[in-house]
Design a protein around this motif. Structure first.
Motif, PDB file in Angstrom:
ATOM      1  N   TYR A 137       0.903  -1.177   0.062  1.00  0.00           N
ATOM      2  CA  TYR A 137      -0.093  -0.133   0.076  1.00  0.00           C
ATOM      3  C   TYR A 137       0.973   1.211   0.000  1.00  0.00           C
ATOM      4  O   TYR A 137       0.525   2.056   0.875  1.00  0.00           O
ATOM      5  N   PRO A 138       1.778   1.402  -1.161  1.00  0.00           N
ATOM      6  CA  PRO A 138       2.941   2.440  -0.909  1.00  0.00           C
ATOM      7  C   PRO A 138       1.931   3.926  -1.044  1.00  0.00           C
ATOM      8  O   PRO A 138       2.398   4.874  -0.593  1.00  0.00           O
ATOM      9  N   GLU A 139       0.736   3.916  -1.796  1.00  0.00           N
ATOM     10  CA  GLU A 139      -0.133   5.185  -1.726  1.00  0.00           C
ATOM     11  C   GLU A 139      -0.571   5.622  -0.604  1.00  0.00           C
ATOM     12  O   GLU A 139      -0.836   6.931  -0.539  1.00  0.00           O
ATOM     13  N   VAL A 140      -0.467   4.769   0.357  1.00  0.00           N
ATOM     14  CA  VAL A 140      -0.944   5.188   1.829  1.00  0.00           C
ATOM     15  C   VAL A 140       0.226   5.292   2.895  1.00  0.00           C
ATOM     16  O   VAL A 140       0.370   6.199   3.470  1.00  0.00           O
ATOM     17  N   GLU A 197       6.284   5.540  -0.532  1.00  0.00           N
ATOM     18  CA  GLU A 197       6.862   5.009  -1.649  1.00  0.00           C
ATOM     19  C   GLU A 197       8.171   4.015  -1.492  1.00  0.00           C
ATOM     20  O   GLU A 197       8.613   3.225  -2.339  1.00  0.00           O
ATOM     21  N   HIS A 233      11.060   0.132   2.585  1.00  0.00           N
ATOM     22  CA  HIS A 233      10.117  -0.702   3.227  1.00  0.00           C
ATOM     23  C   HIS A 233      10.959  -2.087   3.587  1.00  0.00           C
ATOM     24  O   HIS A 233      10.431  -2.758   4.254  1.00  0.00           O
TER      25      HIS A 233
END
Length: 226
Positions: A166-169, A172, A175
């Motif tokens: 869920y990179p949009e949340v 980016e 991780h």
């Protein structure tokens, strides 16, 4: 002290054997890693045998067993915990549980605040926030990705497979690690057993956070004759 560590709470089936001595600290003796969401049962025992053989160690040489207790999906998590408890009982050695999110946090070696998020399926993540790699700031939780950053400082880094999903949340980049490693688990447990500060060692009991997908069937419905 010879510590066998493994975690099956995520897609990773990860096993490590570490030896600790006062002069040398924690030294890796064997490692096996696999990623497979459906074959925890088939892969864990052979991976343990592989690691022990690599180190030239016998089960009777073990001083302790370390196992990730989740949170994670019911089936995979159960495989690791049942194996750890059975080995501990058979060998009469202690079994130490560690929250899987804490294992990932430890691996980051971060000194500042961040969060860890793993895949909980159903468009949710298992997550917790940390003041540093050694200190968790919140209890483990499960929910939509947006919950991870609710009320958190702006720009809080988030690591783990859940963050990558869920990179949009959750952002980016940054991780890593995506999944737990038995190496980090073994190093964490050795550090705690040698008196250093860090996450709490737990009983080898599952941390599910929600009910398993499989449910016992209910009573049969009565059929009324037409």
């Amino acid at each position: 002290m010879l510590v066998l560590a493994f975690d099956t709470a995520t897609a990773a089936i990860t096993v490590a054997l570490y030896e600790w001595t006062p002069g040398e600290g924690a030294v890796p003796r064997g490692l096996a890693e696999a990623v497979d969401r459906r074959r925890h049962t088939e892969l864990l025992t052979p991976s343990i045998a592989e690691v022990m053989a690599e180190a030239g160690a016998a089960p009777g040489d073990l001083s302790a067993i370390a196992v990730g207790v989740g949170p994670g999906p019911y089936t995979g998590l159960r495989v690791g915990l049942v194996t750890a408890r059975a080995m501990g009982e058979a060998l009469s050695v202690p079994v130490h549980g560690v929250c899987t999110l804490d294992i990932m946090a430890w691996a980051t070696k971060r000194d500042g605040p961040f969060a860890v998020a793993t895949d909980a399926r159903r468009k949710e993540v298992y997550w917790a926030r940390y003041d540093s790699a050694r200190f968790r700031a919140t209890e483990p939780a499960v929910g939509p990705a947006v919950d991870v950053l609710e009320g958190a400082p702006e720009g809080l880094p988030v690591v783990g497979e859940g963050a990558a999903l869920y990179p949009e949340v959750l952002g980016e980049s940054g991780h890593e690690p995506l999944l737990p490693t038995a190496s980090a688990l073994a190093e964490l447990v050795v550090a705690r057993l040698s008196g250093l500060k860090g996450p709490e060692l737990l009983p080898p009991e599952p941390l599910y956070l929600r009910r398993p997908d499989a449910k016992e069937p209910g009573p049969r419905k009565k059929v009324t004759p037409a």
